[in-house]
Design an enzyme around this catalytic site. Sequence first.
Site: not given
Ligand code: GAR
Length: 224
Positions: A20, A118, A120, A152, A185
Amino acid sequence: MSTKRTDALRVAVLASGRGSNLQAVIDAIDAGTLQAKIVAVISNKQEAPALERARQHGLPGLFVNPKPYAGRPDSREAYDRELLDVLRRHDVELVLLAGYMKIVTTVLVEAFANRMMNIHPSLLPSFPGLDVQKKAIEWGCKLAGCTVHFVTEGVDEGPIILQAAVPILDEDTPNTLAARILEQEHKIYPRAVQLFAEGRLRIEGHRVFIEAGKPEGEAVISPS
Ligand code: GAR
């Protein structure tokens, strides 16, 4: 000082899941709010919906198989060397980790120092890792949120570019909270990429400063 590019920033997205955030970047490019071009979407999971999304948008969706490296003491580094080859072949300028659930090694971190981001779903440095919405609720936090940061060495670590905060409601479950965080996000990731594309991110130690953009049409005086 910010520098105005005339060509689109060449971006690769690494994703392991539904994609997403990849979609949010694609949408921002289509809407003209992000001056970038996705030149590759890469996954360590053959069945990742993110790859399908990429292909639906006519973008190269590449599966890079980690299996051949399994069992080697340097399996992660060897895998990242293959990724690096792919990224270089596509002349990638900025790498976006978007739900990429594999630890990146120094091989990639060094090659893309200050050129890999990234996203998160927590207000880092609180709650790196997994199940972070559940942890934020269980700790009794009143605010949760999301963070875009440069990558990093450590997991979910690095200079913070943008954050968005979301209140934690009494009735929240990890899923309802995750859904509200995800909406944010989708706003901050494309915005962070655009700031990078505009050359407006200056890193000093752990801090990222956002420099003022030049108003459109401002005169250029040469020599300045
Ligand atoms: C998102 O919530 C992102 O922030 C998280 O994985 C999800 C991916 O959703 N990432 C982490 O937790 C990184 N440590 P998406 O595939 O729908 O973008």
